[in-house]
Design an enzyme around this catalytic site. Structure first.
Site, PDB file in Angstrom:
ATOM      1  N   ASP A   1       0.825  -1.210   0.000  1.00  0.00           N
ATOM      2  CA  ASP A   1       0.000   0.000   0.000  1.00  0.00           C
ATOM      3  C   ASP A   1       0.859   1.260   0.000  1.00  0.00           C
ATOM      4  O   ASP A   1       1.975   1.260   0.514  1.00  0.00           O
ATOM      5  CB  ASP A   1      -0.934  -0.025   1.234  1.00  0.00           C
ATOM      6  N   GLY A   2       0.317   2.320  -0.575  1.00  0.00           N
ATOM      7  CA  GLY A   2       0.965   3.623  -0.505  1.00  0.00           C
ATOM      8  C   GLY A   2       1.543   4.152  -1.816  1.00  0.00           C
ATOM      9  O   GLY A   2       2.233   5.175  -1.819  1.00  0.00           O
TER      10      GLY A   2
ATOM     11  N   ARG B   1       0.139   7.786  -2.574  1.00  0.00           N
ATOM     12  CA  ARG B   1       0.699   8.825  -1.708  1.00  0.00           C
ATOM     13  C   ARG B   1       2.169   9.080  -2.034  1.00  0.00           C
ATOM     14  O   ARG B   1       2.639  10.207  -1.988  1.00  0.00           O
ATOM     15  CB  ARG B   1       0.530   8.426  -0.227  1.00  0.00           C
TER      16      ARG B   1
ATOM     17  N   HIS C   1       2.418   3.575  -8.946  1.00  0.00           N
ATOM     18  CA  HIS C   1       2.199   2.161  -9.288  1.00  0.00           C
ATOM     19  C   HIS C   1       3.371   1.611 -10.095  1.00  0.00           C
ATOM     20  O   HIS C   1       3.840   0.497  -9.859  1.00  0.00           O
ATOM     21  CB  HIS C   1       0.896   1.996 -10.084  1.00  0.00           C
TER      22      HIS C   1
ATOM     23  N   ASN D   1     -10.997  -2.498  -5.260  1.00  0.00           N
ATOM     24  CA  ASN D   1     -10.248  -1.604  -6.151  1.00  0.00           C
ATOM     25  C   ASN D   1     -10.931  -1.402  -7.508  1.00  0.00           C
ATOM     26  O   ASN D   1     -10.624  -0.454  -8.233  1.00  0.00           O
ATOM     27  CB  ASN D   1      -8.814  -2.119  -6.370  1.00  0.00           C
TER      28      ASN D   1
ATOM     29  N   ARG E   1      -4.944  -1.762   8.820  1.00  0.00           N
ATOM     30  CA  ARG E   1      -6.178  -2.506   8.598  1.00  0.00           C
ATOM     31  C   ARG E   1      -5.902  -3.637   7.614  1.00  0.00           C
ATOM     32  O   ARG E   1      -4.856  -3.687   6.968  1.00  0.00           O
ATOM     33  CB  ARG E   1      -7.286  -1.581   8.081  1.00  0.00           C
TER      34      ARG E   1
ATOM     35  N   GLU F   1       1.262 -13.243  12.516  1.00  0.00           N
ATOM     36  CA  GLU F   1       1.838 -12.090  13.204  1.00  0.00           C
ATOM     37  C   GLU F   1       1.681 -10.901  12.260  1.00  0.00           C
ATOM     38  O   GLU F   1       1.993 -11.001  11.067  1.00  0.00           O
ATOM     39  CB  GLU F   1       3.331 -12.327  13.501  1.00  0.00           C
TER      40      GLU F   1
HETATM   41  C1  IPE Z   1      -5.539  -2.687  -0.277  1.00  0.00           C
HETATM   42  O1  IPE Z   1      -5.125  -1.370  -0.498  1.00  0.00           O
HETATM   43  C2  IPE Z   1      -5.521  -3.439  -1.557  1.00  0.00           C
HETATM   44  C3  IPE Z   1      -4.208  -3.637  -2.165  1.00  0.00           C
HETATM   45  C4  IPE Z   1      -3.062  -3.339  -1.638  1.00  0.00           C
HETATM   46  C5  IPE Z   1      -4.239  -4.261  -3.450  1.00  0.00           C
HETATM   47  P1  IPE Z   1      -6.190  -0.196  -0.596  1.00  0.00           P
HETATM   48  O2  IPE Z   1      -5.423   1.061  -0.715  1.00  0.00           O
HETATM   49  O3  IPE Z   1      -7.170  -0.485  -1.660  1.00  0.00           O
HETATM   50  O4  IPE Z   1      -6.914  -0.315   0.823  1.00  0.00           O
HETATM   51  P2  IPE Z   1      -7.919   0.639   1.580  1.00  0.00           P
HETATM   52  O5  IPE Z   1      -9.161   0.691   0.764  1.00  0.00           O
HETATM   53  O6  IPE Z   1      -7.279   1.965   1.726  1.00  0.00           O
HETATM   54  O7  IPE Z   1      -8.128  -0.026   2.895  1.00  0.00           O
HETATM   55  C1  IPE Z   2      -1.549   0.282  -3.425  1.00  0.00           C
HETATM   56  O1  IPE Z   2      -1.337   1.669  -3.436  1.00  0.00           O
HETATM   57  C2  IPE Z   2      -1.806  -0.270  -4.810  1.00  0.00           C
HETATM   58  C3  IPE Z   2      -3.189  -0.707  -5.029  1.00  0.00           C
HETATM   59  C4  IPE Z   2      -4.127  -0.735  -4.137  1.00  0.00           C
HETATM   60  C5  IPE Z   2      -3.500  -1.169  -6.370  1.00  0.00           C
HETATM   61  P1  IPE Z   2      -2.533   2.682  -3.415  1.00  0.00           P
HETATM   62  O2  IPE Z   2      -2.912   2.981  -4.837  1.00  0.00           O
HETATM   63  O3  IPE Z   2      -3.637   2.208  -2.568  1.00  0.00           O
HETATM   64  O4  IPE Z   2      -1.844   3.962  -2.790  1.00  0.00           O
HETATM   65  P2  IPE Z   2      -2.461   4.964  -1.711  1.00  0.00           P
HETATM   66  O5  IPE Z   2      -2.993   4.154  -0.588  1.00  0.00           O
HETATM   67  O6  IPE Z   2      -3.546   5.710  -2.413  1.00  0.00           O
HETATM   68  O7  IPE Z   2      -1.322   5.821  -1.315  1.00  0.00           O
HETATM   69 MG    MG Z   3      -4.064   2.430  -0.594  1.00  0.00          MG
END
Ligand code: IPE
Ligand code: IPE
Ligand code: MG
Length: 246
Positions: free
Chosen positions: A21-22, A25, A38, A69, A195, A208
């Site tokens: 994730d992230g 951002r 990405h 997603n 989460r 864990e």
């Molecule tokens: C969870 O990330 C799904 C993946 C990493 C593929 P999201 O960015 O979609 O999660 P939420 O919706 O913020 O919890």
């Molecule tokens: C995780 O990064 C990749 C996917 C869920 C596909 P995000 O796209 O959720 O990035 P943030 O959470 O918006 O930073």
């Molecule tokens: Mg995300």
């Protein structure tokens, strides 16, 4: 000094799962479009996969695209699917060189046919590899997985293929997308969110959990080593007492 020196290779988690994730951002912080995040995230994927395989981790599962997603802007979903196809093509060599078998979990029918085709192709190409299983969770949702398992089992009960008394944990396991994978030992989530986001609810029953603020495109080898070192310091009691374990 590297965290790697503190890893006990005899006590590696058998199954590591990562909520990557992230990306968005990470890109935004640099004034770039989400897609840039990405794209850079794929570097972290390659490095993490190689590092896990080199350490001797047997199962690595990466959350790449959730059922939720699909609700992102159409253009982001489309570009993510394109990125999936190009990464699959590009990483065949990585998988072959490291003897890694590719596997996928999720509602794969929902993927665009081009992506599904490439996925099936790479799964087939690597089917005899035996060093590590890399599972991509694509169009994956844990509730969706449980629902489909319950439906399949119900039909079997109705048709007298299985009797309700015979339904145990192993029957459930066999009907999940994860089938032959062992339970998750270590679940990592990057980006500071704490989460689960509908990921492997059944399979993480005794995992864990490890949360780090590092954004996925910045997740490095050292970050993986650090997570494993942290995991190895914990006492996994599985309901027992500390005394019983020693
Ligand atoms: C969870 O990330 C799904 C993946 C990493 C593929 P999201 O960015 O979609 O999660 P939420 O919706 O913020 O919890
Ligand atoms: C995780 O990064 C990749 C996917 C869920 C596909 P995000 O796209 O959720 O990035 P943030 O959470 O918006 O930073
Ligand atoms: Mg995300």
């Amino acid at each position: 000094m590297s965290f790697k020196d503190h890893i006990d290779t005899n006590k590696l988690p058998q199954h590591i799962a990562i909520i990557m994730d992230g990306n968005g951002r990470w890109a935004k912080k640099q004034g770039k479009l989400r897609m840039f995040g990405h794209e850079n995230g794929t570097q972290s994927v390659r490095q993490t996969v190689e590092t896990a395989a080199q350490l001797g981790v047997k199962n690595l599962t990466l959350y790449a695209f959730s059922t939720e997603n699909w609700n992102r802007p159409k253009i982001e979903v489309q570009t993510l699917m394109k990125l999936l196809i190009s990464s699959l093509k590009k990483e065949i060599a990585t998988l072959q060189n490291n003897n890694i078998r590719l596997n996928a979990i999720g509602n794969l029918e929902a993927l665009p046919s081009k992506a599904r085709k490439e996925l099936t192709h790479v799964i087939d190409l690597t089917k005899n590899n035996s060093h590590m299983v890399l599972t991509l969770a694509l169009s994956y949702g844990s509730r969706d997985e449980l629902l489909s398992a319950i439906k399949t089992i119900s039909v079997k009960v109705k048709n007298n293929i299985i009797s309700p008394e015979k339904i145990d944990e192993s029957v459930i396991n066999e009907h999940l997308y994860t089938q032959n994978l062992p339970d998750v030992d270590l679940l990592i989530r990057t980006s500071g969110e704490q989460r689960i986001s509908n990921f492997l609810l059944w399979q993480i029953a005794y995992a864990e959990l490890y949360f780090t603020d590092v954004l996925w495109p910045d997740f490095s080898k050292e970050d993986l080593y650090q997570a494993i070192v942290n995991y190895q310091k914990r006492e996994r009691r599985f309901g027992k007492t500390s005394e019983q374990l020693s």
